[in-house]
Every structure is written in C-alpha cells, then in structure tokens.
Design a protein around this motif. Structure first.
Motif: not given
Length: 127
Positions: A52, A99, A101-108, A113-114
């Motif tokens: 993260s 990536r 983004s401030r959130f890792v999310g579900a598709y890391y 996703a990158y």
C-alpha cells in the motif's frame, strides 16, 4: 508521468538471496500502490507482491510467502523486494509496477490494475 527502473537481478544458486530495487521518478510515488510481478519464458506475467502507499499493508502470492518481503521508502521513491531461499522456479524477469491510487482495491494481483511499468530485471536461480 512515472518512470520505474529496476535493479538487483542476477544469477544465484538455489537457497541464496537477492534484493531487487525499483527507483521511481515523478511525484506520485508516495501516493501509489506498488507491485512486483514476474514473467518466466512462455508464461504469463504473474503477481508476486504488492504494498500500500503507506507501506502498512503488504500482499503476496502464496508461492513466495515467508520467503519474499516487499517494502518501500517513500523518502527515496524506492520499492524493494527482498527474496530469500530462492528456488529454481523463481527464475523470471521481475517487473515493478505503479498504480496511482490511495487504495489497494480488489484487483491488485492483475497486471491491468497498474498504469506504469519498469523494464524488468532478470533473476536466474540455478538448482
């Protein structure tokens, strides 16, 4: 724009260790989720680890848990992958990815996703 440059790959024997580094240019590094992927000849690119933006949360593929450690130094715009107890099956080109983004999310675990990728560094483990 973010540029990523990996280093630290090489030829080692099974059981040895390596530390990969990925230096990032650009201002968004500290606000990006960072990942490491690898690709062996004839195989698809595979997720290895992610971290993260703060470094508080890390994620690994099962095959490297307990052997690899991902970390980051936001002051140096660098993410690391410490690889211990290397096996022949770890042989691949290793890529770092960012990536924003401030959130890792579900598709890391998905390469899609990158947004930014390095050129890769070769890791070869002889058995």
């Amino acid at each position: 724009q973010v540029q990523l440059v990996e280093s630290g790959g090489g030829l080692v024997q099974a059981g040895d260790s390596l530390r990969l580094s990925c230096a990032a240019s650009g201002r968004i590094f500290s606000n990006s989720v960072m990942g490491w992927f690898r690709q062996a000849p004839g195989k698809e690119r595979e997720f290895v680890a992610a971290i993260s933006q703060s470094g508080a949360n890390t994620y690994y593929v099962d095959s490297v848990k307990g052997r690899f450690t991902i970390s980051r130094d936001n002051a140096k715009n660098t993410v690391y992958l410490q690889m211990n107890s290397l096996k022949a099956e770890d042989t691949a080109v290793y890529f770092c990815a960012a990536r924003p983004s401030r959130f890792v999310g579900a598709y890391y675990t998905s390469p899609t996703a990158y947004d930014y990728w390095g050129q890769g560094t070769q890791v070869t483990v002889s058995s």
